[in-house]
Enzyme design. Structure first.
Site, PDB file in Angstrom:
ATOM      1  N   HIS A  17       0.837  -1.203   0.000  1.00 31.52           N
ATOM      2  CA  HIS A  17       0.000   0.000   0.000  1.00 31.52           C
ATOM      3  C   HIS A  17       0.868   1.248   0.000  1.00 31.52           C
ATOM      4  O   HIS A  17       2.076   1.200   0.158  1.00 31.52           O
ATOM      5  CB  HIS A  17      -0.985   0.001   1.182  1.00 31.52           C
ATOM      6  CG  HIS A  17      -0.401   0.357   2.503  1.00 31.52           C
ATOM      7  ND1 HIS A  17      -1.161   0.680   3.597  1.00 31.52           N
ATOM      8  CD2 HIS A  17       0.881   0.456   2.921  1.00 31.52           C
ATOM      9  CE1 HIS A  17      -0.378   0.959   4.626  1.00 31.52           C
ATOM     10  NE2 HIS A  17       0.863   0.821   4.254  1.00 31.52           N
ATOM     11  N   HIS A  44       3.160  -4.942   3.885  1.00 31.63           N
ATOM     12  CA  HIS A  44       2.978  -5.322   5.287  1.00 31.63           C
ATOM     13  C   HIS A  44       2.477  -6.764   5.329  1.00 31.63           C
ATOM     14  O   HIS A  44       1.741  -7.193   4.438  1.00 31.63           O
ATOM     15  CB  HIS A  44       1.922  -4.457   5.972  1.00 31.63           C
ATOM     16  CG  HIS A  44       2.330  -3.045   6.198  1.00 31.63           C
ATOM     17  ND1 HIS A  44       3.143  -2.666   7.246  1.00 31.63           N
ATOM     18  CD2 HIS A  44       2.052  -1.916   5.511  1.00 31.63           C
ATOM     19  CE1 HIS A  44       3.323  -1.361   7.198  1.00 31.63           C
ATOM     20  NE2 HIS A  44       2.682  -0.870   6.152  1.00 31.63           N
ATOM     21  N   ASP A  82      -4.798 -10.836  -0.486  1.00 32.31           N
ATOM     22  CA  ASP A  82      -3.454 -11.402  -0.363  1.00 32.31           C
ATOM     23  C   ASP A  82      -2.641 -11.187  -1.635  1.00 32.31           C
ATOM     24  O   ASP A  82      -3.117 -11.460  -2.742  1.00 32.31           O
ATOM     25  CB  ASP A  82      -3.551 -12.899  -0.042  1.00 32.31           C
ATOM     26  CG  ASP A  82      -2.209 -13.474   0.383  1.00 32.31           C
ATOM     27  OD1 ASP A  82      -1.400 -12.738   0.991  1.00 32.31           O
ATOM     28  OD2 ASP A  82      -1.967 -14.659   0.099  1.00 32.31           O
ATOM     29  N   HIS A  83      -1.415 -10.704  -1.463  1.00 38.86           N
ATOM     30  CA  HIS A  83      -0.493 -10.442  -2.583  1.00 38.86           C
ATOM     31  C   HIS A  83      -1.041  -9.411  -3.569  1.00 38.86           C
ATOM     32  O   HIS A  83      -0.808  -9.506  -4.768  1.00 38.86           O
ATOM     33  CB  HIS A  83      -0.115 -11.744  -3.312  1.00 38.86           C
ATOM     34  CG  HIS A  83       0.849 -12.587  -2.538  1.00 38.86           C
ATOM     35  ND1 HIS A  83       0.488 -13.231  -1.383  1.00 38.86           N
ATOM     36  CD2 HIS A  83       2.155 -12.865  -2.740  1.00 38.86           C
ATOM     37  CE1 HIS A  83       1.539 -13.885  -0.914  1.00 38.86           C
ATOM     38  NE2 HIS A  83       2.569 -13.676  -1.713  1.00 38.86           N
ATOM     39  N   GLU A 127      -1.303  -4.419  11.656  1.00 36.51           N
ATOM     40  CA  GLU A 127      -0.479  -4.010  10.516  1.00 36.51           C
ATOM     41  C   GLU A 127       0.979  -4.307  10.824  1.00 36.51           C
ATOM     42  O   GLU A 127       1.758  -4.663   9.943  1.00 36.51           O
ATOM     43  CB  GLU A 127      -0.682  -2.534  10.215  1.00 36.51           C
ATOM     44  CG  GLU A 127      -0.001  -2.089   8.936  1.00 36.51           C
ATOM     45  CD  GLU A 127      -0.366  -0.682   8.548  1.00 36.51           C
ATOM     46  OE1 GLU A 127      -1.204  -0.515   7.646  1.00 36.51           O
ATOM     47  OE2 GLU A 127       0.175   0.255   9.161  1.00 36.51           O
TER      48      GLU A 127
HETATM   49 NI    NI Z   1       2.553   1.000   5.445  1.00 34.57          NI
END
Ligand code: NI
Length: 137
Positions: A17, A44, A82-83, A127
């Site tokens: 992200h 992350h 995911d991914h 996170e």
């Molecule tokens: Ni980040």
């Protein structure tokens, strides 16, 4: 006496992200989001905990069958997150900053529609090891 039981299912996904508010200057974004503002994205490892609370079904002894819950998370959340690059791959984050707060709310909204309304739902999303959010609070 409260006979409700909470059932937890833990999963993990990794995703990239970038946190950025296009209405702010580069300097302000850098100050606000630090490393998460890095222009070329970063990843992350998210730890997702789904908490389902309700009364035990006398027929099964379950609040919710964890196999069913596991499959549901797999199909609706992990497949989607995911991914992935959250900013680029998920329409939900086209105009929404993919913070842990917003990711948790999106996950909640997806699962809420699929889980029996008689059951309470809560999303806990890590996170990092030290930073996590809970929704609804
Ligand atoms: Ni980040």
């Amino acid at each position: 006496m409260n006979k409700k039981v909470a059932v937890f299912r833990k999963e993990r996904f990794n995703a990239a992200h970038r946190l950025n508010n296009p209405n702010l200057s580069d300097m302000e974004n850098q100050m606000l989001f630090g490393k998460c503002n890095s222009p070329n994205f970063h990843g992350h490892n998210y730890d997702l905990t789904v908490k389902v609370t309700g009364y035990v079904d006398p027929k099964t002894g379950y609040v919710i069958d964890t196999k069913i819950l596991s499959n549901l998370i797999d199909e609706t959340i992990l497949e989607k997150f995911d991914h992935r690059n959250l900013n680029l791959d998920l329409v939900e984050f086209k105009d929404l900053n993919p913070t842990a707060e917003n990711i948790a709310m999106i996950i909640y909204n997806i699962l809420r529609e699929k889980i029996n309304a008689s059951l309470e739902l809560k999303i806990i999303l890590n996170e990092t090891e030290k930073n996590y959010v809970e929704y609804p609070a």
